[in-house]
Design a protein around this motif. Structure first.
Motif, short mmCIF file in Angstrom:
data_model
loop_
_atom_site.label_atom_id
_atom_site.label_comp_id
_atom_site.label_asym_id
_atom_site.label_seq_id
_atom_site.Cartn_x
_atom_site.Cartn_y
_atom_site.Cartn_z
N HIS A 193 0.73 -1.19 0.00
CA HIS A 193 0.03 -0.10 -0.01
C HIS A 193 0.79 1.39 -0.10
N LEU A 194 1.92 1.31 0.74
CA LEU A 194 2.91 2.40 0.84
C LEU A 194 3.61 2.72 -0.64
N GLU A 195 3.92 1.77 -1.17
CA GLU A 195 4.59 1.66 -2.29
C GLU A 195 3.68 2.03 -3.24
N GLU B 128 3.33 5.80 -2.64
CA GLU B 128 4.49 6.54 -3.24
C GLU B 128 4.67 6.53 -4.75
N LYS B 129 4.10 6.00 -5.54
CA LYS B 129 4.06 5.90 -7.04
C LYS B 129 2.98 6.91 -7.31
N LEU B 130 1.86 6.79 -6.68
CA LEU B 130 0.84 7.87 -7.06
C LEU B 130 1.35 9.46 -6.76
N LEU C 26 3.45 14.74 -8.38
CA LEU C 26 4.70 15.80 -8.40
C LEU C 26 5.02 15.73 -9.89
N ASN C 27 5.06 14.63 -10.55
CA ASN C 27 5.36 14.93 -12.07
C ASN C 27 4.35 15.86 -12.76
N ARG C 28 3.29 15.56 -12.51
CA ARG C 28 2.14 16.45 -12.99
C ARG C 28 2.43 17.99 -12.76
#
Length: 135
Positions: A114-116, A119-121, A126-128
């Motif tokens: 769930h944490l991983e 983190e991806k989301l 952040l990228n957006r």
């Protein structure tokens, strides 16, 4: 989960409880001092008392040896039985600990996944944001 101590205690027969009680009491410094005191008094009396009052003459102490051996012969099997019962309790505790650890490991794996995912989301967000700020 049920208490391992409760399960173990409920499965003991009256004789098992007696063996455990004896094992727990004999394996104490108090019992050691009782035996030591009895021995010192017995041997001291039969060495130092007036000859006509001695009942187990030096150097043989036959009666003392006989009584000591009877105590040992009766206590040794009881102590071994008590130790076996304590060993079964330790094994039961170990099995429950293992089951608890397996459940905890599964929960930790779920939380880690769930944490991983979070983190991806968050990285995508952040990228957006960076793209929006750059354009």
């Amino acid at each position: 989960m049920k208490s391992v101590n409760h399960i173990h205690k409920n499965n003991l027969s009256p004789l098992d409880k007696l063996a455990l009680f004896i094992t727990q009491k004999v394996g104490t410094m108090g019992f050691f001092f009782i035996i030591l005191g009895w021995t010192v008094l017995w041997l001291g009396w039969n060495i130092l008392a007036p000859a006509q009052l001695r009942f187990d003459p030096y150097p043989a102490f036959v009666l003392w040896l006989f009584i000591s051996n009877l105590i040992q012969i009766h206590l040794m099997p009881l102590i071994m039985i008590g130790q076996n019962i304590q060993g079964k309790h330790a094994e039961l505790q170990s099995e429950y600990d293992y089951e608890t650890d397996k459940k905890a490991e599964k929960e930790i794996e779920k939380i880690t996944l769930h944490l991983e995912k979070q983190e991806k989301l968050m990285q995508e967000i952040l990228n957006r944001i960076e793209k929006i700020e750059n354009s």
